[in-house]
Design a protein around this motif. Structure first.
Motif, PDB file in Angstrom:
ATOM      1  N   PHE B  37      16.935 -27.230 117.265  1.00 47.25           N
ATOM      2  CA  PHE B  37      18.261 -27.629 117.694  1.00 47.25           C
ATOM      3  C   PHE B  37      19.339 -26.653 117.243  1.00 47.25           C
ATOM      4  O   PHE B  37      20.402 -26.565 117.833  1.00 47.25           O
ATOM      5  CB  PHE B  37      18.554 -29.015 117.131  1.00 47.25           C
ATOM      6  CG  PHE B  37      19.178 -29.885 118.124  1.00 47.25           C
ATOM      7  CD1 PHE B  37      18.409 -30.708 118.895  1.00 47.25           C
ATOM      8  CD2 PHE B  37      20.541 -29.858 118.325  1.00 47.25           C
ATOM      9  CE1 PHE B  37      18.987 -31.495 119.852  1.00 47.25           C
ATOM     10  CE2 PHE B  37      21.119 -30.642 119.280  1.00 47.25           C
ATOM     11  CZ  PHE B  37      20.341 -31.467 120.045  1.00 47.25           C
ATOM     12  N   TYR B 230      32.093 -23.457 118.857  1.00 42.07           N
ATOM     13  CA  TYR B 230      31.422 -24.532 119.583  1.00 42.07           C
ATOM     14  C   TYR B 230      30.560 -24.013 120.735  1.00 42.07           C
ATOM     15  O   TYR B 230      29.872 -24.782 121.384  1.00 42.07           O
ATOM     16  CB  TYR B 230      32.479 -25.507 120.111  1.00 42.07           C
ATOM     17  CG  TYR B 230      31.948 -26.876 120.412  1.00 42.07           C
ATOM     18  CD1 TYR B 230      31.427 -27.669 119.390  1.00 42.07           C
ATOM     19  CD2 TYR B 230      31.936 -27.375 121.706  1.00 42.07           C
ATOM     20  CE1 TYR B 230      30.914 -28.916 119.656  1.00 42.07           C
ATOM     21  CE2 TYR B 230      31.427 -28.638 121.971  1.00 42.07           C
ATOM     22  CZ  TYR B 230      30.928 -29.400 120.945  1.00 42.07           C
ATOM     23  OH  TYR B 230      30.414 -30.636 121.198  1.00 42.07           O
ATOM     24  N   PHE B 233      26.613 -25.006 121.189  1.00 43.35           N
ATOM     25  CA  PHE B 233      26.068 -26.299 121.593  1.00 43.35           C
ATOM     26  C   PHE B 233      25.744 -26.337 123.083  1.00 43.35           C
ATOM     27  O   PHE B 233      24.604 -26.582 123.487  1.00 43.35           O
ATOM     28  CB  PHE B 233      27.051 -27.413 121.221  1.00 43.35           C
ATOM     29  CG  PHE B 233      26.607 -28.770 121.662  1.00 43.35           C
ATOM     30  CD1 PHE B 233      25.469 -29.347 121.129  1.00 43.35           C
ATOM     31  CD2 PHE B 233      27.316 -29.458 122.636  1.00 43.35           C
ATOM     32  CE1 PHE B 233      25.049 -30.596 121.545  1.00 43.35           C
ATOM     33  CE2 PHE B 233      26.896 -30.704 123.058  1.00 43.35           C
ATOM     34  CZ  PHE B 233      25.766 -31.282 122.517  1.00 43.35           C
ATOM     35  N   ILE B 234      26.761 -26.055 123.903  1.00 39.67           N
ATOM     36  CA  ILE B 234      26.555 -26.116 125.354  1.00 39.67           C
ATOM     37  C   ILE B 234      25.568 -25.038 125.807  1.00 39.67           C
ATOM     38  O   ILE B 234      24.619 -25.311 126.550  1.00 39.67           O
ATOM     39  CB  ILE B 234      27.908 -25.959 126.085  1.00 39.67           C
ATOM     40  CG1 ILE B 234      28.776 -27.194 125.842  1.00 39.67           C
ATOM     41  CG2 ILE B 234      27.700 -25.739 127.561  1.00 39.67           C
ATOM     42  CD1 ILE B 234      28.327 -28.421 126.569  1.00 39.67           C
ATOM     43  N   ILE B 237      22.067 -26.080 124.896  1.00 44.89           N
ATOM     44  CA  ILE B 237      21.444 -27.088 125.760  1.00 44.89           C
ATOM     45  C   ILE B 237      21.046 -26.475 127.094  1.00 44.89           C
ATOM     46  O   ILE B 237      19.971 -26.750 127.620  1.00 44.89           O
ATOM     47  CB  ILE B 237      22.405 -28.268 125.987  1.00 44.89           C
ATOM     48  CG1 ILE B 237      22.588 -29.007 124.674  1.00 44.89           C
ATOM     49  CG2 ILE B 237      21.828 -29.230 127.015  1.00 44.89           C
ATOM     50  CD1 ILE B 237      23.401 -30.244 124.824  1.00 44.89           C
TER      51      ILE B 237
ATOM     52  N   ILE C 219      15.854 -35.041 124.546  1.00 47.72           N
ATOM     53  CA  ILE C 219      16.757 -34.082 125.183  1.00 47.72           C
ATOM     54  C   ILE C 219      17.318 -34.662 126.487  1.00 47.72           C
ATOM     55  O   ILE C 219      18.466 -34.409 126.841  1.00 47.72           O
ATOM     56  CB  ILE C 219      16.035 -32.726 125.376  1.00 47.72           C
ATOM     57  CG1 ILE C 219      17.041 -31.598 125.336  1.00 47.72           C
ATOM     58  CG2 ILE C 219      15.232 -32.667 126.621  1.00 47.72           C
ATOM     59  CD1 ILE C 219      17.353 -31.104 123.971  1.00 47.72           C
ATOM     60  N   LEU C 222      19.973 -37.067 125.556  1.00 49.56           N
ATOM     61  CA  LEU C 222      21.137 -36.269 125.175  1.00 49.56           C
ATOM     62  C   LEU C 222      21.906 -35.831 126.423  1.00 49.56           C
ATOM     63  O   LEU C 222      23.134 -35.932 126.491  1.00 49.56           O
ATOM     64  CB  LEU C 222      20.673 -35.049 124.384  1.00 49.56           C
ATOM     65  CG  LEU C 222      21.719 -34.141 123.740  1.00 49.56           C
ATOM     66  CD1 LEU C 222      21.075 -33.349 122.619  1.00 49.56           C
ATOM     67  CD2 LEU C 222      22.338 -33.186 124.711  1.00 49.56           C
ATOM     68  N   GLU C 226      25.777 -36.676 127.597  1.00 42.89           N
ATOM     69  CA  GLU C 226      26.785 -35.669 127.937  1.00 42.89           C
ATOM     70  C   GLU C 226      27.305 -35.878 129.357  1.00 42.89           C
ATOM     71  O   GLU C 226      28.492 -35.689 129.628  1.00 42.89           O
ATOM     72  CB  GLU C 226      26.181 -34.265 127.798  1.00 42.89           C
ATOM     73  CG  GLU C 226      26.032 -33.828 126.361  1.00 42.89           C
ATOM     74  CD  GLU C 226      27.373 -33.676 125.650  1.00 42.89           C
ATOM     75  OE1 GLU C 226      28.186 -32.849 126.070  1.00 42.89           O
ATOM     76  OE2 GLU C 226      27.601 -34.419 124.678  1.00 42.89           O
TER      77      GLU C 226
END
Lengths: 277, 305, 469
Positions: B37, B230, B233-234, B237, C219, C222, C226
């Motif tokens: 993560f 930040y 994070f995006i 993902i 995930i 998650l 979002e």
């Protein structure tokens, strides 16, 4: 003993990609009998079980389960959990699958899930009215105690299932299957890893399940001592095909069976032909 | 048509960056079966180190841009790799073979830690630098005056990505390190029995993944010119989505997934609404996992009863 | 730092070094390397700070920070090596013995500990010296306790790893805000509605992920979380977009409002002097009651067939199916029940704040709630409550540490030191440390749901499954 079929397997074939695991298998398990499926490793025995209990859908073929009252179920069309719930087929696993972090008693109560769900108003009513549900749970505990007693596990009721010795775990798995009140009990190598004494106890347990509870048993087993002694009928598989079927006596003298086993392991041939007399 | 071509170029550029980050996810997932993560934040650290080293070099009067970029690249890779190594050593290695959720929680903890660490050290505001590489080529001009441009920075990003992928594929396929890695991926216990230092192999996986993330970080700085604490994070993902889409554990899959995610995001922004571009990426993730759990190039997992 | 890492450290030391080398020299070399690594890590992040200035970024060099990092880590490692990571070292042995004794005592008296905490919770507002900000922290802690117990159903009981729990918190908050503002419904009417709406969303989002396992499930949940947040952010007409919704009605005490002026005020009715504390105390009792309801319902569900099916599913899903359990429905009920309590928590949050915006529902919230559940010990309700107190209470307390601020200012000469800024940094670090120290969480045992005999034994975690989904 009446000889009506409980399970009829007709022309069942199971393919995985190009591999034919079961090839046009047909056999019948009679009600109130112990029917054994034997065969060398990789013969497709567990695949047969997985088809009967709904984990695999056979590529072709029909599996018919008939209750005493004449109701029939086509197992190849049912979801796995419905096969237990409605067709009343229970099974155990070659590599034991217990709820190891739950107690022995909890394992047996989970097995009575559907009865208890109904009794507890799908659990929601019982949140607010536990007193209505309590007697039903007591009944379930009684059934669990009955099978714990039969399998010699009563003293371990509050122990985590994962802490039991191997032989006891095997017995617990059978007790758990029995708590679903099955008509047909499918046992996948229940004697594997047991010592001779435990094996002997298992024989007695299975015979009593058949004779006293009047439940039909389908058995996969390598231990010929168990198979030859208690089976009413034996189906022999090799490379996914049925090569012989009959009483233990007939199978023991069948040349095709001897050949199949000779091709594999001497020890098993000896067991199959002479070991259990 | 011209508009589409421009979006294609932009999408492939963005996709290259995602692909570089995705490799880190896919390698770690392949070798120890966990979602790292904190990897998105490792990428963020890479971007910050790149930015800072770049400013230092400019401040020292080094102005020949190719040299500056090379130095920045090397320093950023080394330092970010050190972060990758440290995270693995402190947060994951002690939990190897333990409860499955534990490393996921430590990974989330590390992610939170790194974000706040950079925020405290560098401040919460966005950091912007003027464009470093500006020129480009005009590929074509449409009759109504729309110009399709391929900028130098886009060329550099794609070239670097291709070169790194080639080097990387060679390392995995031909070197003892690659063999050790593939063996550990298959069966760590057996690999250890055969004399492979599993701990070191896993550490190296994190180091390589972090170094590639640092490259992605530098590209991000050069391409967008704006970063904050930040971004990890995006981007993380999305890169993970790319890894999953391509088939987790598969390196070409990670790159392919990265390109697809980059394209989808760019096209979505260009033709639909830019506000919902993240929703598009996340939906792709959900749809892929639900209908194609093994991804485009991954091996299907067989459930055994 | 921990038993586990100490174990690997000594193991790796045994690997790489031949026996009978000078241990002091080894320790020095090792510490130097660790310090060097820390210096490398610190170099361009801590050592150089980018500062906005007219005309672009300028750099502010602070190389002494690099030296500090080197010294702190190097010396720290050296001390640990000498006094901690040593076979038979007195300090860790004493510490682990003490912690073993404490957890043993606590483990046997979990029930009493729980009763004690509940009594403390009920009398808390009346303890002398309790101030407004103590109550605010207590309310926050209880909100997380509620959310933790809700998520515990999904993650702890059913073993389904949900990283998007904040979505249901958001659904609850926005449901309350919109229903209360649009239709003028009261808090107590909307509360269950918001819970049910969240539960429905739980099932809607749960349905597509039924087939997923483990990290993949995590995930995708998650991603769903979002997606909901991005929709809240952009669906301006309904949610107000980034501006959020303000002026959300406050709860009333049987119709009595907690206002200074107006009719039907609480203080007016009871003929007491107005105090803003009344509303805070009232909110505190609301969340306390909601949390107790959550405890009661989830705890009882665990002892009912559906709860046993959740736990059985966590242990072995395939075995469940052979026992006739519809695991699809069982998973959906877990998602729905978990989401329901998330929705309650969200409603409370909305009414307490009076203002909500998508900013309150980021991934970090999900991560915090999940961390509380895992750190507390999956499936253990007392553990979850303890973890919430430690993680939330402890860190909120940092916000109000003027003494620490003064201490640092006078002793280190650092001005503008705000301990609150380090809150999340420490939070992340603590997540790592607790997990490494106790991977199974603070309360590491499972209490069976039924006993045949008189002796009520807990089940060691080593037997308990962690779920595949």
């Amino acid at each position: 003993m009446s000889a009506t079929p409980i399970l009829t397997v007709e022309h069942m074939t199971m393919r995985f990609g190009g591999l034919v695991a079961i090839d046009d298998l047909s056999f019948v398990a009679e009600r109130g009998h112990i029917t054994s499926i034997i065969g060398p490793n990789g013969a497709g025995k567990t695949t047969v079980f997985n088809c009967i209990t709904g984990f695999y859908k056979p590529t072709t073929g029909r599996l018919t389960l008939t209750h005493e009252d004449g109701t029939t179920y086509f197992l190849e069309r049912l979801d796995d959990f419905r096969i237990n719930r409605f067709a009343r087929v229970a099974r155990t696993f070659q590599n034991i699958r217990l709820f190891t972090g739950m107690t022995v008693l909890e394992n047996l109560l989970v097995a009575q899930h559907n009865t208890l769900m109904h009794a507890s108003g799908y659990s929601l009513l019982a949140v607010f009215m536990p007193h209505l549900y309590r007697p039903k749970e007591n009944d379930a505990v009684e059934l669990a105690k009955y099978w714990l007693d039969r399998t010699g596990l009563l003293a371990h009721a509050d122990d985590p299932a994962g802490s039991l010795p191997y032989g006891a775990q095997r017995r617990l798995e059978i007790a758990r299957a029995m708590c679903t009140r099955p008509k047909l009990l499918c046992l996948d190598e229940p004697a594997a890893g047991l010592n001779p004494k435990e094996s002997e106890e298992l024989n007695r347990l299975l015979v009593s399940i058949r004779d006293e509870e009047n439940i039909s048993i389908l058995l996969i087993e390598h231990d010929m001592g168990v198979v030859m002694k208690i089976s009413d009928r034996i189906v022999v598989l090799d490379y996914g095909k049925k090569i012989a079927e009959g009483t233990p006596e007939e199978v023991r003298n069948d040349p095709a069976v001897i050949a199949a086993y000779l091709g594999v392991e001497d020890e098993e041939v000896e067991q199959a032909t002479g070991g259990a007399q | 048509m011209e508009y589409f071509l421009q979006q294609l170029i932009n999408g492939l550029t963005l996709g290259s960056i995602y692909g570089l980050i995705a490799i880190g996810y896919t390698m770690v997932y392949g070798i120890i079966g966990m979602i790292n993560f904190a990897h998105g934040d490792i990428f963020m650290i890479g971007a910050f180190v790149s930015l800072i080293v770049f400013l230092i070099l400019i401040g020292l009067g080094v102005t020949w841009i190719p040299l500056v970029l090379l130095l920045v690249l090397i320093v950023a890779m080394v330092i970010t790799a050190a972060y990758g190594w440290t995270v693995e050593r402190l947060a994951y290695r002690p939990l190897r073979g333990s409860f499955r959720l534990a490393p996921l929680i430590t990974a989330i903890g590390m992610s939170i830690f790194l974000q706040n660490y950079v925020q405290l050290a560098q401040g919460a505001r966005t950091k912007a630098i003027p464009p470093v590489i500006t020129d480009g080529y005009t590929l074509m001009t449409s009759p109504d005056g729309f110009v399709v441009q391929l900028s130098n920075i886009q060329i550099i990003i794609m070239l670097v990505t291709i070169v790194l992928m080639a080097i990387f594929a060679w390392v995995i396929a031909k070197t003892p390190l690659g063999r050790a890695q593939r063996a550990t991926e298959q069966d760590a216990t057996m690999a250890a029995l055969l004399g492979i230092n599993v701990d070191r192999t896993i550490s190296l996986t994190f180091v390589i993944g972090a170094a590639l993330a640092a490259v992605a970080g530098l590209m991000f700085v050069l391409y967008y010119g704006v970063i904050d604490f930040y971004i990890g994070f995006i981007a993380g993902i999305k890169a993970f989505t790319a890894a999953v889409l391509g088939g987790i554990g598969s390196l070409p899959g990670a790159m392919l997934g990265g390109l697809i995610i980059g394209l989808i995001e760019t096209m979505w922004s260009a033709y639909f609404t830019i506000e919902y571009k993240d929703v598009a990426a996340f939906s792709i993730l959900a749809i892929t996992l639900i209908f194609l759990p093994s991804g485009l190039l991954g091996k299907p997992e067989v459930e055994k009863v | 730092m921990s038993e586990a890492s100490a174990g690997t450290a000594t193991a790796s030391a045994a690997h790489t070094h031949a026996p009978r080398r000078n241990p002091l020299k080894d320790a020095l070399v090792e510490s130097f390397m660790a310090g060097l690594l820390a210096a490398v890590l610190a170099s361009f992040i801590l050592g150089v700070r980018t500062v906005d200035a007219p005309g672009g970024l300028v750099l502010e060099y602070r190389w002494h920070w690099v030296l500090n990092a080197f010294l702190i880590v190097g010396v720290g490692r050296f001390l640990l090596r000498l006094f901690w990571w040593k076979e038979g070292a007195a300090l860790p042995r004493a510490l682990s013995a003490a912690s073993g004794r404490i957890s043993g005592v606590v483990g046997q008296r979990l029930l009493w500990l729980g009763v004690g905490l509940v009594i403390l919770a009920f009398v808390l507002p009346f303890i002398p010296g309790i101030q407004r900000y103590h109550m605010d922290i207590a309310i926050l802690v209880l909100t997380y306790v509620l959310l933790g117990w809700g998520l515990n159903v999904v993650v702890g009981y059913a073993g389904l790893l949900d990283l998007g729990y904040v979505a249901f918190y958001a659904v609850g908050a926005y449901s309350y805000a919109l229903l209360a503002k649009t239709f003028g419904l009261g808090f107590w009417t909307v509360l269950p509605l918001a819970g049910f709406l969240a539960a429905i969303w739980g099932m809607i989002l749960g349905f597509p992920v039924l087939r997923l396992r483990g990290d993949y499930l995590a995930i995708v949940t998650l991603a769903f979380g979002e997606i909901i947040r991005v929709v809240l952010l952009n669906w301006q007409e309904v949610t107000g977009g980034p501006d959020g919704i303000s002026g959300i009605p406050r709860p009333t005490f049987f119709g009595l409002e907690f206002k200074r002026f107006g009719e039907n005020t609480f203080h007016g009715f009871f003929g007491i002097e107005f105090s803003p504390m009344h509303r805070i105390i009232f909110l505190y009792y609301i969340i306390l009651v909601l949390a107790m309801i959550t405890y009661f319902v989830t705890n009882r569900l665990r002892r009912l067939p559906v709860g046993r099916a959740w736990e059985a599913m966590r242990e072995d899903e395939i075995a469940c199916r052979t026992l006739g359990i519809n695991t699809t429905n069982t998973k959906l009920t877990a998602f729905a029940i978990g989401a329901f309590f998330g929705g309650l928590g969200g409603s409370f949050f909305a009414t307490r704040q009076g203002f909500i915006s998508p900013e309150s529902f980021t991934f970090i919230e999900s991560a915090i709630i999940l961390a509380i559940v895992v750190l507390g010990g999956l499936g253990s309700q007392i553990g979850v409550a303890l973890a919430a107190v430690v993680m939330i209470g402890g860190f909120e307390a940092l916000r109000n540490m003027e003494w620490l601020q003064e201490f640092v200012a006078t002793n280190f000469g650092v001005e503008h030191f705000d301990p609150g800024e380090y809150r999340m940094l420490l939070f992340g670090l603590l997540m790592v440390v607790i997990m490494v120290w106790k991977p199974r969480g603070l309360v590491g045992s499972r209490t069976p749901t039924i006993f045949l005999g008189k002796e009520k034994k807990a089940i060691s975690r080593e037997y308990v499954g962690e779920g595949s989904g």
